[in-house]
Design a protein around this motif. Structure first.
Motif, PDB file in Angstrom:
ATOM      1  N   VAL B 147       1.010  -1.212   0.088  1.00 19.24           N
ATOM      2  CA  VAL B 147      -0.016  -0.049   0.015  1.00 19.24           C
ATOM      3  C   VAL B 147       0.895   1.122   0.002  1.00 19.24           C
ATOM      4  O   VAL B 147       2.152   1.524   0.736  1.00 19.24           O
ATOM      5  N   PRO B 148       0.380   2.245  -0.739  1.00 18.83           N
ATOM      6  CA  PRO B 148       1.350   3.429  -0.571  1.00 18.83           C
ATOM      7  C   PRO B 148       1.092   4.032   0.593  1.00 18.83           C
ATOM      8  O   PRO B 148       0.022   4.189   1.309  1.00 18.83           O
ATOM      9  N   SER B 149       2.146   4.903   1.023  1.00 22.44           N
ATOM     10  CA  SER B 149       1.948   5.688   2.244  1.00 22.44           C
ATOM     11  C   SER B 149       1.204   6.988   2.058  1.00 22.44           C
ATOM     12  O   SER B 149       1.336   7.399   0.649  1.00 22.44           O
ATOM     13  N   LYS B 150       0.485   7.301   2.727  1.00 21.26           N
ATOM     14  CA  LYS B 150      -0.254   8.609   2.720  1.00 21.26           C
ATOM     15  C   LYS B 150       0.670   9.922   2.649  1.00 21.26           C
ATOM     16  O   LYS B 150       0.238  10.681   2.344  1.00 21.26           O
ATOM     17  N   ARG B 151       1.520   9.697   3.358  1.00 20.28           N
ATOM     18  CA  ARG B 151       2.376  10.904   3.491  1.00 20.28           C
ATOM     19  C   ARG B 151       3.386  11.099   2.477  1.00 20.28           C
ATOM     20  O   ARG B 151       3.983  12.001   1.951  1.00 20.28           O
ATOM     21  N   ASP B 152       4.014   9.946   1.669  1.00 20.30           N
ATOM     22  CA  ASP B 152       4.962  10.064   0.742  1.00 20.30           C
ATOM     23  C   ASP B 152       4.440   9.090  -0.299  1.00 20.30           C
ATOM     24  O   ASP B 152       4.409   7.961  -0.282  1.00 20.30           O
ATOM     25  N   ARG B 153       4.084   9.548  -1.554  1.00 13.91           N
ATOM     26  CA  ARG B 153       3.680   8.624  -2.535  1.00 13.91           C
ATOM     27  C   ARG B 153       4.577   7.930  -3.116  1.00 13.91           C
ATOM     28  O   ARG B 153       4.281   6.905  -3.878  1.00 13.91           O
ATOM     29  N   ASN B 154       5.967   8.039  -2.918  1.00 10.42           N
ATOM     30  CA  ASN B 154       6.848   7.335  -3.444  1.00 10.42           C
ATOM     31  C   ASN B 154       7.249   6.094  -2.482  1.00 10.42           C
ATOM     32  O   ASN B 154       8.138   5.214  -2.682  1.00 10.42           O
ATOM     33  N   LEU B 155       6.764   6.016  -1.089  1.00 12.11           N
ATOM     34  CA  LEU B 155       7.010   4.956  -0.291  1.00 12.11           C
ATOM     35  C   LEU B 155       5.814   3.997  -0.306  1.00 12.11           C
ATOM     36  O   LEU B 155       4.624   4.373  -0.203  1.00 12.11           O
ATOM     37  N   TYR B 156       6.320   2.848  -0.269  1.00 17.09           N
ATOM     38  CA  TYR B 156       5.084   1.588  -0.272  1.00 17.09           C
ATOM     39  C   TYR B 156       5.570   0.776   0.970  1.00 17.09           C
ATOM     40  O   TYR B 156       6.394   0.158   1.102  1.00 17.09           O
ATOM     41  N   TYR B 157       4.226   0.525   1.564  1.00 13.65           N
ATOM     42  CA  TYR B 157       4.441  -0.476   2.697  1.00 13.65           C
ATOM     43  C   TYR B 157       4.136  -1.708   2.276  1.00 13.65           C
ATOM     44  O   TYR B 157       2.962  -2.074   1.401  1.00 13.65           O
ATOM     45  N   VAL B 158       4.880  -2.845   2.546  1.00 15.93           N
ATOM     46  CA  VAL B 158       4.475  -4.287   2.110  1.00 15.93           C
ATOM     47  C   VAL B 158       3.720  -5.026   3.043  1.00 15.93           C
ATOM     48  O   VAL B 158       3.817  -4.774   4.377  1.00 15.93           O
ATOM     49  N   GLN B 159       2.576  -5.317   2.585  1.00 14.44           N
ATOM     50  CA  GLN B 159       1.659  -5.800   3.599  1.00 14.44           C
ATOM     51  C   GLN B 159       1.471  -7.150   3.535  1.00 14.44           C
ATOM     52  O   GLN B 159       1.585  -7.734   4.624  1.00 14.44           O
ATOM     53  N   ASP B 160       2.076  -8.022   2.764  1.00 18.20           N
ATOM     54  CA  ASP B 160       2.154  -9.391   2.730  1.00 18.20           C
ATOM     55  C   ASP B 160       3.297  -9.669   1.573  1.00 18.20           C
ATOM     56  O   ASP B 160       2.992  -9.368   0.487  1.00 18.20           O
ATOM     57  N   ASN B 161       4.240 -10.331   1.921  1.00 21.07           N
ATOM     58  CA  ASN B 161       5.345 -10.814   1.163  1.00 21.07           C
ATOM     59  C   ASN B 161       5.300 -12.213   0.847  1.00 21.07           C
ATOM     60  O   ASN B 161       6.248 -12.878   0.485  1.00 21.07           O
ATOM     61  N   THR B 162       4.293 -13.031   1.507  1.00 22.04           N
ATOM     62  CA  THR B 162       4.279 -14.414   1.404  1.00 22.04           C
ATOM     63  C   THR B 162       3.937 -14.528  -0.304  1.00 22.04           C
ATOM     64  O   THR B 162       3.008 -13.827  -0.793  1.00 22.04           O
ATOM     65  N   LEU B 163       4.097 -15.963  -0.606  1.00 19.46           N
ATOM     66  CA  LEU B 163       3.965 -16.159  -2.178  1.00 19.46           C
ATOM     67  C   LEU B 163       2.634 -16.228  -2.246  1.00 19.46           C
ATOM     68  O   LEU B 163       1.913 -15.831  -3.244  1.00 19.46           O
ATOM     69  N   GLU B 164       1.907 -16.785  -1.247  1.00 24.83           N
ATOM     70  CA  GLU B 164       0.322 -17.068  -1.519  1.00 24.83           C
ATOM     71  C   GLU B 164      -0.292 -15.784  -1.912  1.00 24.83           C
ATOM     72  O   GLU B 164      -1.414 -16.095  -2.281  1.00 24.83           O
ATOM     73  N   ILE B 165       0.073 -14.857  -1.085  1.00 27.27           N
ATOM     74  CA  ILE B 165      -0.663 -13.543  -1.491  1.00 27.27           C
ATOM     75  C   ILE B 165      -0.784 -13.354  -3.109  1.00 27.27           C
ATOM     76  O   ILE B 165      -1.878 -12.644  -3.538  1.00 27.27           O
ATOM     77  N   GLN B 166       0.089 -13.793  -4.018  1.00 26.57           N
ATOM     78  CA  GLN B 166       0.211 -13.622  -5.109  1.00 26.57           C
ATOM     79  C   GLN B 166      -1.278 -14.447  -5.996  1.00 26.57           C
ATOM     80  O   GLN B 166      -1.361 -14.285  -7.051  1.00 26.57           O
ATOM     81  N   GLN B 167      -1.697 -15.292  -5.314  1.00 26.97           N
ATOM     82  CA  GLN B 167      -2.825 -16.097  -5.711  1.00 26.97           C
ATOM     83  C   GLN B 167      -3.923 -14.988  -5.986  1.00 26.97           C
ATOM     84  O   GLN B 167      -4.664 -15.292  -6.610  1.00 26.97           O
ATOM     85  N   LEU B 168      -3.805 -14.004  -5.152  1.00 27.13           N
ATOM     86  CA  LEU B 168      -5.252 -13.292  -5.239  1.00 27.13           C
ATOM     87  C   LEU B 168      -5.212 -12.378  -6.429  1.00 27.13           C
ATOM     88  O   LEU B 168      -3.882 -11.835  -6.602  1.00 27.13           O
ATOM     89  N   THR B 169      -5.922 -12.314  -7.263  1.00 30.63           N
ATOM     90  CA  THR B 169      -5.924 -11.673  -8.383  1.00 30.63           C
ATOM     91  C   THR B 169      -6.434 -10.324  -8.312  1.00 30.63           C
ATOM     92  O   THR B 169      -5.825  -9.407  -9.083  1.00 30.63           O
ATOM     93  N   LYS B 170      -7.116  -9.919  -7.293  1.00 29.22           N
ATOM     94  CA  LYS B 170      -7.586  -8.650  -7.435  1.00 29.22           C
ATOM     95  C   LYS B 170      -6.476  -7.705  -6.753  1.00 29.22           C
ATOM     96  O   LYS B 170      -6.157  -8.213  -5.881  1.00 29.22           O
ATOM     97  N   SER B 171      -6.364  -6.675  -7.199  1.00 24.89           N
ATOM     98  CA  SER B 171      -5.015  -5.708  -6.564  1.00 24.89           C
ATOM     99  C   SER B 171      -5.915  -4.940  -5.400  1.00 24.89           C
ATOM    100  O   SER B 171      -7.052  -4.755  -5.446  1.00 24.89           O
TER     101      SER B 171
END
Lengths: 208, 640
Positions: B147-171
């Motif tokens: 998710v992008p940071s609200k304060r800095d649009r160039n900063l992204y927080y990783v919410q989940d970095n497990t491989l399973e999360i990529q099964q989700l098709t919806k962004s």
């Protein structure tokens, strides 16, 4: 905003307290010499952009406090330096002897391929000389680096010293760029790379 | 992991320079290389961000004929220390970061730089791209849930970095969630009933929702607690790997506001009349706190400064009588000359055989000649005051040989000598100042490092935006304040100003470490300029160094005192800040809550930990010490 230079080189001046690091830098950046000296506390830098073989090179030159006590702080700035001037005072034997300690500092804290150069400053004070030019040359040979005697006060060879260091860094960098040879930059597929087969966007197995 | 490892390259980009990484990769810094996103066919499959330097060797063979003294035979080899990564020998030349270690990443410098963070405010590595990092960042976003940071649009927080999360098709961005409370509860109920796959998706929805709602402060404390409880319960009842990852979900808390800053106009300097009024018939100072308070609010009138400094620097005790002071002065004079005689009588041979002494002497000689030479008192050739400066510093070496002489000390002595003039009295006043300052000159610089840390914590609390900015721009170490703190702004102020500045600080009012609040105040004043144009450490240092000679100390004192009151009265004041300022700590019941908030606020991220506990420290928790009461009283007294 258009860039006003082709390359930015970060240089660092190190050496014992009172050898004239700040004066050398002041001579190079302002072409001036200040007789009311002041010791450097912490760290500062000056900028000068030079022309070298048709390229504009912005030199960002960092000046550090020389006293050993501050080394734990000043060595933090070694990281990222592309060139380091090791400065001693030709009228001060101790500052020359300490060069080997400064070299060790570089080895421990700077990147391995940093360009180094030895500077014997205050060469206008011939009558007070304690370190002969030959000994300076010999030490430089030992470390495989270049050597030059300068005088910030009399404006002798300071310009030459910085240009030489900059030229060597530029040559090394261009050699590196050539070797890695990215014709247009960006993300391209590599044609060849040691120890690794060409990767692709699709999956590919590699044995490591 | 076996010796043989199958690795897929998912993405690769050339022309990437490693700008920063863990110390063991030091030799590769500033080298050109390639970054990869890899997937290892291990079980479970793992993904990595990897960087490898281009395999080129550069020797120092230069063809410049002007330089005859070059020898290229010596090739340096680096000693491999024991602290290198365990797989160092296999992967000697690559930097490998498992996705699970990546908690956030950010592009900067017109998207030419990509910084990867570990979530504890530390940088894992920084890459500089010859073109830009857009593709790389794009792929990281694709392979991890961010998710992008609200304060800095160039900063992204990783919410989940497990491989399973990529099964989700919806962004993440595509989810359109209801913002009413019933929606939340429906989702929460679903946690218990839906299959695992659906739960993953629901979980991310809840997080989004919480991000949104928390931001608008629409979620009540009660709901927040209930929601957290349900999440915790879900986690504890579930045996999938995912449950353990619930900490990766972050809830953004809004930063509590500080109270309004009161104004503290400066008063007139302590006058001769007032000073005499405070002295009884024996010469004792009555009501020392009131005198200190007057000095704190306005400094000292130059006509009595010389006398009052001797008290502030503990040459004279405040409660000493005329008679006692006379005796004391005589004793201290004897003591001084004993110590001076010690170094004065060292023979040439002794000196030749005493390198520690020689080193100290040589440092002093060098520095005396370049201390305040533009000030008339020390100007000109063969100035006798320079010799006095030298002799006092040499005697100080005999007084405290272990500390010896360190650069900066001559700066601390110079205004004292200029004012006090007398050699012996100047020495003992300097000793008093060094009692306060000696930790700045520690051999390992521990005192300075401690101050940087405290300054960082104060700034994080008072000015979180600036603090976050510094964290994100390689400036969290606060090194750019080195000169300020080492010699208490001596190099930033004129000799007249520095005298007033120091005497105010010597009162020890209104709190411990007030000089750090002054630093916070100046940084806060310069906030806009410091954070402009994506300034990095270099620009920040330049800006700070260039402030020399431009600081207005009255304005700064006024605001700094206000800052102190803002902090003291802040409901969410943390124990860390209390400890730095010497305020009584909060009762232990609210300790954990407030200190956890302190930590959160000082993090580079703009997010808090997943428990989402709101900052709730009551005003009653801030106890006023008897000292403070008397201080408050004396302030009001001086106003009347």
């Amino acid at each position: 905003m258009a860039k006003t230079y082709d390359y930015l080189f970060k240089l660092l001046l190190i050496g014992d307290s009172g050898v004239g690091k700040t004066c050398v830098l002041f001579r190079f950046s302002e072409d001036a010499f200040n007789t009311t000296f002041i010791s450097t506390i912490g760290i500062d830098f000056k900028i000068r952009t030079i022309d070298l073989d048709g390229k504009k090179i912005k030199l960002q030159i960092w000046d550090t406090a020389g006293q050993e006590r501050f080394r734990t702080i000043t060595t933090a700035y070694y990281r990222g330096a592309m060139g380091i001037m090791l400065v001693y005072d030709i009228t001060n034997e101790k500052s020359f002897e300490n060069i080997k300690n400064w070299i060790r500092n570089i080895e421990e804290n700077a990147s391995a391929d940093v360009e180094k150069m030895l500077l014997g400053n205050k060469c206008e004070l011939e009558e007070k000389r304690q370190v002969s030019k030959e000994r300076g040359e010999q030490l430089a040979i030992e470390y495989g680096i270049k050597f030059i005697e300068t005088s910030a006060k009399a404006s002798i060879r300071v310009e030459e010293a910085f240009f030489t260091l900059a030229r060597d860094i530029k040559a090394k960098m261009e050699k590196k760029l050539e070797a890695s040879n990215p014709p247009k930059g960006g993300h391209q597929l590599r044609a060849s790379e040691p120890q690794r087969k060409p990767p692709s966007w699709l999956s590919r197995c590699t044995l490591l | 992991m076996g010796d043989i490892e199958e690795v897929f390259d998912l993405f690769t980009q050339d022309g990437v320079i490693l700008k920063q990484a863990q110390a063991s990769y030091m030799q590769f810094l500033n080298s050109l290389g390639t970054v990869y996103i890899n997937e290892a066919k291990t079980d479970p499959r793992e993904r990595f961000l990897e960087w490898k330097p281009n395999d080129i060797t550069v020797d120092s063979d230069m063809q410049d004929q002007e330089w005859a003294v070059v020898n290229t035979i010596q090739k340096r080899t680096r000693t491999i220390s024991g602290s290198l990564p365990s797989d160092y020998s296999n992967r000697l030349r690559s930097l490998r970061v498992p996705f699970r270690d990546i908690k956030s990443f950010k592009s900067s410098h017109k998207n030419r730089e990509l910084t990867v963070y570990n979530g504890q405010g530390d940088t894992i590595c920084i890459f500089l791209f010859q073109t830009n990092c857009d593709h790389m960042a794009g792929h990281l976003k694709k392979f991890m849930k961010v998710v992008p940071s609200k304060r800095d649009r160039n900063l992204y927080y990783v919410q989940d970095n497990t491989l399973e999360i990529q099964q989700l098709t919806k962004s993440f961005a595509e989810l359109n969630l209801p913002t009413d409370d019933s929606g939340i509860w429906r989702l929460v109920r679903n946690f218990q009933t839906q299959p695992v796959e659906t739960t993953f998706e629901a979980f991310s929805k809840v997080t989004t929702l919480m991000y949104k709602t928390m931001d608008k402060k629409e979620i009540s404390d009660h709901d927040r607690e209930a929601l957290n409880k349900s999440i915790t319960e879900y986690g504890s009842n579930n045996t999938t790997d995912f449950a353990g990852n619930s900490n990766d979900y972050e809830v953004v808390a809004t930063v509590p506001e500080l109270p309004v800053r009161p104004e503290f106009p400066r008063l007139k300097p302590l006058s001769q009349e007032l000073w005499r009024d405070h002295m009884d018939f024996e010469g004792k100072i009555e009501d020392v706190e009131s005198v200190k308070n007057l000095i704190f609010r306005g400094g000292i009138c130059p006509s009595i400064r010389k006398e009052v400094w001797k008290y502030l620097l503990e040459y004279y005790p405040w409660t000493s009588t005329y008679k006692e002071r006379q005796n004391l002065a005589e004793n201290l004079k004897d003591e001084y000359y004993k110590m001076k005689l010690q170094w004065k009588t060292i023979t040439k041979t002794q000196e030749d055989n005493f390198s520690d002494y020689r080193d100290r002497k040589s440092l002093i000689e060098k520095d005396v000649n370049r201390t305040d030479r533009t000030v008339e008192f020390f100007a000109g050739d063969n100035n006798k005051n320079l010799n006095t400066l030298f002799e006092i510093l040499m005697t100080f070496v005999m007084y405290n040989f272990d500390l010896g002489y360190v650069q900066g000390m001559s700066d601390l002595l110079s205004p004292i000598l200029q004012l006090v003039e007398d050699e012996v009295e100047s020495f003992w006043c300097f000793v008093g100042f060094m009692k306060i300052m000696s930790s700045n000159f520690d051999i390992d610089q521990a005192g300075m490092k401690e101050q940087f840390k405290k300054l960082q914590e104060l700034l994080a609390f008072f000015s979180p935006n600036l603090s976050n900015y510094l964290n994100e721009h390689d400036s969290a170490n606060m090194f750019f304040c080195f000169r300020w703190l080492l010699v208490w702004f001596k190099r930033e102020l004129s000799q007249d100003d520095v005298m007033r500045f120091w005497e105010v600080l010597w009162t020890g009012l209104p709190c411990q470490n007030f000089h750090l609040l002054i630093a916070v105040t100046i940084l806060d004043n310069e906030k806009e300029a410091l954070m402009a144009n994506g300034n990095g450490f270099t620009e920040i240092l330049k800006h700070i160094n260039d402030l020399s000679g431009k600081l207005d100390i009255d304005t700064i004192f006024n605001k700094a005192e206000g800052v102190y009151h803002q902090l003291k009265n802040a409901e969410h004041l943390t124990d860390n800040v209390r400890a730095i300022l010497g305020l009584p700590l909060a009762p232990s019941s609210s300790n954990s809550a407030s200190s956890s908030i302190a930590r959160e606020m000082s993090l580079a991220s703009d997010a808090c930990a997943s428990n989402g506990s709101a900052p709730r420290c009551s005003v009653e928790n801030v106890r006023i010490s008897p000292d403070e009461n008397s201080y408050e009283r004396s302030i009001s007294g001086s106003y009347l």
